[in-house]
Structure formats: structure tokens, C-alpha cells
Design an enzyme around this catalytic site. Structure first.
Site, short mmCIF file in Angstrom:
data_model
loop_
_atom_site.label_atom_id
_atom_site.label_comp_id
_atom_site.label_asym_id
_atom_site.label_seq_id
_atom_site.Cartn_x
_atom_site.Cartn_y
_atom_site.Cartn_z
NE ARG A 47 -1.89 -1.44 3.43
CZ ARG A 47 -3.35 -2.27 4.23
NH1 ARG A 47 -4.74 -2.05 4.38
NH2 ARG A 47 -2.57 -3.28 5.00
CE LYS A 162 6.11 -19.17 12.89
NZ LYS A 162 6.34 -18.04 12.89
CG HIS A 192 12.52 -19.24 8.99
ND1 HIS A 192 11.26 -19.57 10.01
CD2 HIS A 192 13.39 -19.49 9.45
CE1 HIS A 192 12.12 -18.64 10.49
NE2 HIS A 192 12.94 -18.80 10.58
CD GLU A 230 13.05 -16.36 19.21
OE1 GLU A 230 13.43 -15.48 18.61
OE2 GLU A 230 12.18 -16.32 19.38
CG HIS A 254 9.65 -22.77 13.44
ND1 HIS A 254 9.47 -22.30 12.16
CD2 HIS A 254 9.90 -21.11 14.02
CE1 HIS A 254 9.21 -21.13 11.83
NE2 HIS A 254 9.34 -20.40 13.04
CE LYS A 354 9.72 -14.00 20.62
NZ LYS A 354 10.05 -14.41 18.65
C1 BG6 Z 1 9.56 -17.43 13.44
C2 BG6 Z 1 8.83 -16.26 14.10
O1 BG6 Z 1 8.48 -17.02 12.48
O2 BG6 Z 1 10.87 -17.29 13.88
C3 BG6 Z 1 9.92 -15.43 15.28
O3 BG6 Z 1 7.63 -15.87 14.48
C4 BG6 Z 1 10.88 -15.86 15.63
O4 BG6 Z 1 8.93 -14.88 16.41
C5 BG6 Z 1 11.68 -16.52 14.10
O5 BG6 Z 1 11.75 -14.97 16.48
C6 BG6 Z 1 13.33 -17.43 15.09
O6 BG6 Z 1 13.69 -18.09 13.41
P1 BG6 Z 1 15.59 -18.48 13.75
O7 BG6 Z 1 15.77 -18.72 12.24
O8 BG6 Z 1 16.00 -16.83 14.25
O9 BG6 Z 1 15.69 -18.75 14.74
#
Ligand code: BG6
Length: 515
Positions: A47, A162, A192, A230, A254, A354
Site C-alpha cells: 500500500r 506463516k 523457514h 531466543e 518450527h 523469548k
Molecule cells: C519466526 C517467529 O517464525 O521465527 C519469530 O515468528 C522468531 O518470533 C523467529 O523470532 C525465529 O527464527 P530463527 O530462524 O531466528 O530461529
């Protein structure tokens, strides 16, 4: 890898963060490696009003900040930039779609793509449905419902980021909308994690080696642990995250993918259908958690105020765009069982959060202790069980923990590791997962993407836990940033006389034995 065929890469949500941090650097990297066809082009669609030059300048800035190989190769960039375009349009306006459709037709002709198109939905999920509807109706995708005529072999594929739905029923509905306009072979649902090298290596490790398979079952494996930790908080994504939480954001996709790759049966072949069939069977075998029993199998937590690795936080409830009374979890720990012959009674412990002490994704397969032996009788403590550690990130690799004798006249036993590290063995940096996934989508290989029934089966695992938590009057446990989550998560595993393990645990003490 082979160079991909020519095509248009049409990115919806082109002004967003994911596009800047991941997609543009991945497309550039494919171009740098000669994997992006010289007749492929990018059309960014969002947009925000921008012209082609400003879009290109923004992409160049992203490369300066996020490209995997830097400094960037300006010659490659210039050639790519010339094939990058932008259209500002409203996702819900039919006139705008008609305009973009005409632009796409003209660009297809200019670059001679043969009409191949890859639509990439990188927008917030609320926009998926209207975009899919418009794509189906306005961009004349109805023809895609039928096998392409030989004279028009062009592909039209759609990639969805996602989250894919927020529960089983919304995922089912989204699949229904998708299937109205696209055949399943055209749909590429991204996770991913599946593009990460170590995740792909899990299949190679399990099925290209003969030493694991005979012991890969409940008879020899005591339990499996999967950690996705994380060391950062929700940052600027509070709005999205507060409506998702750790279970939807990480576990449903994941972590369950990692679990499926550990638990699945050998597929009959490596094609997308066979591999995904086996993963679906794992999800369907997961013992459902009754809503009333969630407390015994799942723990949720929320980070409080504090500091971690130089970052301070006022606590989750005071993060930007987060509801101050939110009960959304930033930490989840689960105990799951895969009720099939192979895994009977073997717990799979999963935890994610987190603001944990480090960024770490790791799978630990803990084998059963050796049966009563000489050493058991003559040593001051039982010898250590063996662990197979699969480190997904950082320091990708695999390590096997064994018991070894400490050199010297005494009989002292120590836990030692046999290590395989990607960086030292292959002396090459792993490609980013988006490079692999975008390339696979252009090639039409769906193996590393989520199939419709797979997404739904994974939601079926998670839904009862969400339901149990939503009915639970107690709020999530609070944990301090830079700790491994609330005490209740330790209790969950310690109640089974086990403990959380991870690569950086203190070395185990030496065990002294009598000769
Ligand atoms: C994403 C989540 O799919 O994966 C995020 O939405 C997360 O919250 C991220 O930080 C982590 O990905 P990676 O590849 O850094 O482990």
C-alpha cells in the site's frame, strides 16, 4: 543447485520487515550465485506509495544491512535492480488489481518469462484471504484449476508466510479458500526452519547412516528434548505476537516440524508426497492432551522486567502494542507422546521462549543408561547415558556424548563429545533458509513446504493446549529475562526424574571408580 526457470516474483507486503531482512537478501544471493534466471523479475506490491527507484533504493539499503555475503557485489545488484519494480495498490481494490494485472502482463512480455509467476504473500495474515480471492478472480487464475494445456505450460504458484491460521478451524478455512483457486501442487506454505541446513541434515543423518535406525526407538531412547530459545523479546512485533504467543508462533510450526523429522518413519522415497505423508502420521499419532489435563503436560510463562545481554525490558506486559492484561505466553514447555509402535512411552519435551539466556535451537536425543555393568558396581555414581545432540543454530553440527576414561593410573570416567561442526568440516557458510526455499518454489519442489493436511494436523496437536490455557483461571508464570523460563518448566521434567539438557550445560563431573 540448478538455475531456476524464468518467472515473475510478485511480493505482496513488499514494504514489510520480512521482505527487507530476508526475501530481498535471499533473491540477491540467488542472483549472485547464478541461480536466479536472468529473465526473472520482481514486482513489489504494497500500500505504501513508492516508485521503482525508491523501492530499489530501499532494497539496496536492506542488502547493505542484511546480505549474507558482504560487501555486496554492485555489478550483480545493478543487473538485478533493473529488473525490480514496484506497484502501490490497495489489496482490497478490484481496480488496483486490474491495474497490477495489466502491469504484470506487460512485464511478463518484456522479460519473456513465459507467464511463470510466483506470488509471495508476505503480508499480515488478515490479508491472505482477500488477496487469494483477488488473485483467483482478477488475475484469471481459474485456468490454473485445470492441468495446464501443453501450449501454455506456465506455472502459477503461491507462497504463504506463516502464521497459517490461528487454530485448526481457521487453517481449514484458509485451505478451503486456497483450494478454490489453486491446486495443492501450486501452494507453498513456508516454515523457514525447513530451509535450515541442519534441519535438512536430520533426514540424512537418520536415513543415510545405518547405525541409528536399529536404536532409534523406545527400547534405546529414554526421551527427546527440543529447545528453541531466543535471547531477545518481542521487540517491535508486540501487536502480532500478542495475538499469537509462543505456542502458535514457534511450537505449532518450527518445533513440531523438528519433532516430526526426529520421530517419522523412513519415507518410501524422498519426494514431497512420501516425506510429508510420514510427517502427517507423526502428528496424527501425538497423544491428544485433554483440556482438563493441560497443567500436567504444558507450562506457559511470560517474561517480567529485567535485562538480558545488554537489552533491557519493562516486561512483556509493558512492551509496545501488548495488552497490559495479556495472558499471551512468551514461553512454553510441553511434554508430548507419539503413540505409535516406535515411540511407545517415550516423552518428547519441547520448550521455547523469548528472553532466554542464549539463542539456541537444539535437539537432544538421550539414550537409555547402559544396563547394570561392571562400572555401575565399581563407580561412585552411575555412568552417564549417551546423548546425541543436533545443534540447529548457532554453530550448526552434531555431537555424540560418550563415556571415556580419563588418562592415568586411576579409573576415572568422563563424559566426552565427538563433534561434527559444519563450519570446520565444510568450511562454508550455510545458505539462508529463504534462499533455499525461494529457489525450491521456483523449481516446483514442495518437499520443504507444509502440505494442507500437515498444517491442519499440527494445529490439531496444539488446539487442545490453547483451549486448556484459555479456560485456565491462573495467568502464565512470570520468569526473569535471561533465565531458562519459570520454575514450573523445570518441575515439568524433573517430576519425571529428568532435567533439561543443552549444549552449554556445565561439564558433567568426573566419576571415580575403583579398579
Ligand atoms: C519466526 C517467529 O517464525 O521465527 C519469530 O515468528 C522468531 O518470533 C523467529 O523470532 C525465529 O527464527 P530463527 O530462524 O531466528 O530461529
Amino acid at each position: 543447485m540448478l538455475p531456476a526457470p524464468p518467472c515473475a516474483i510478485v511480493i505482496f507486503g513488499a514494504s514489510g520487515d520480512l521482505v527487507r531482512r530476508k526475501l530481498i537478501p535471499a533473491i540477491y544471493e540467488l542472483a549472485r550465485q547464478g541461480l536466479l534466471n536472468e529473465r526473472a523479475y520482481v514486482l513489489g506490491f504494497a500500500r505504501t506509495p513508492l516508485d521503482d527507484d525508491h523501492f530499489r533504493a530501499g532494497c539496496h539499503d536492506s542488502l547493505l544491512a542484511h546480505a549474507r555475503t558482504r560487501p555486496i557485489d554492485e555489478q550483480v545488484w545493478r543487473k538485478l535492480a533493473a529488473r525490480m519494480h514496484y506497484a502501490s495498490a490497495d489489496y482490497s481494490s478490484s481496480e488496483d488489481y486490474a491495474r497490477v494485472s495489466a502491469l504484470l502482463n506487460a512485464l511478463d512480455e518484456r522479460y519473456d518469462t513465459g507467464g511463470n509467476r510466483l506470488y509471495y504473500l508476505a503480508t499480515p495474515p488478515a490479508q491472505f484471504e482477500p488477496i487469494i480471492q483477488h488473485l483467483g478472480e482478477k488475475l484469471r487464475l481459474r485456468d490454473a484449476l485445470h492441468p495446464p494445456a501443453p501450449e501454455d505450460g506456465a506455472f502459477r504458484r503461491i507462497i504463504l508466510e506463516k502464521p497459517f491460521g490461528r487454530d485448526l478451524s481457521s487453517a481449514h478455512e484458509l485451505n478451503r479458500v486456497l483450494h478454490r483457486h489453486f491446486r495443492e501442487e501450486q501452494i507453498f506454505r513456508i516454515d523457514h526452519y525447513l530451509g535450515k541446513e541442519t534441519v535438512q541434515n536430520l533426514m540424512v543423518m537418520r536415513f543415510a547412516n545405518s547405525i541409528f535406525e536399529p536404536i532409534w526407538n523406545y527400547k534405546y531412547i529414554d526421551h527427546v528434548q527440543i529447545t528453541v530459545a531466543e535471547d531477545i523479546g518481542v521487540g517491535a512485533r508486540g501487536g502480532y505476537y500478542d495475538s499469537a504467543g509462543a505456542l502458535r508462533d514457534i511450537v505449532q510450526n518450527h518445533m513440531l516440524q523438528l519433532m516430526a523429522l526426529v520421530a517419522m518413519e523412513p519415507p518410501v522415497s524422498l519426494d514431497a508426497i512420501s516425506v510429508r505423508d510420514e510427517k502427517v502420521k507423526v502428528y496424527r499419532s501425538v497423544r491428544p492432551i485433554r483440556a482438563g489435563a493441560v497443567g500436567a503436560f504444558a507450562v506457559r510463562g511470560q517474561y517480567g522486567p529485567g535485562e538480558c545481554r545488554g537489552a533491557t525490558t519493562p516486561g512483556y506486559l509493558r512492551e509496545k502494542d501488548v495488552n497490559p492484561a495479556s495472558r499471551t505466553e512468551t514461553f512454553a514447555a510441553l511434554k508430548l507422546f507419539v503413540d505409535n509402535w516406535r515411540w511407545s512411552g517415550t516423552p518428547f519435551y519441547l520448550r521455547t521462549g523469548k528472553f532466554l539466556p542464549q539463542k539456541l535451537t537444539e535437539i537432544v536425543v538421550r539414550f537409555r543408561s547402559p544396563p547394570l555393568t561392571l562400572f555401575q558396581k565399581q563407580c561412585e555414581a552411575p555412568v552417564y547415558p549417551n546423548d546425541l545432540l543436533v545443534r540447529v543454530q548457532p554453530d550448526e553440527g552434531i555431537s555424540l556424548r560418550l563415556n571415556g576414561k580419563v588418562p592415568g593410573g586411576q579409573l576415572n570416567i568422563r563424559s566426552v563429545a565427538m563433534d561434527f561442526r559444519y563450519s570446520s568440516v565444510f568450511n562454508a557458510e550455510s545458505p539462508d533458509s529463504y534462499e533455499r526455499l525461494i529457489h525450491d518454489a521456483m523449481m516446483g519442489d514442495q518437499t520443504l513446504f507444509i502440505r494442507a493436511d500437515e498444517a491442519e494436523a499440527a494445529w490439531a496437536v496444539v488446539d487442545p493446549i490453547e483451549k486448556g490455557w484459555s479456560e485456565d483461571k491462573a495467568p502464565p508464570h512470570t520468569y526473569e529475562p535471561c533465565t531458562w523460563g519459570p520454575k514450573a518448566a523445570m518441575d515439568l521434567i524433573e517430576a519425571d526424574a529428568r532435567r533439561w539438557l543443552h549444549g552449554d550445560n556445565q561439564p558433567e563431573p568426573i566419576i571415580a571408580c575403583s579398579l
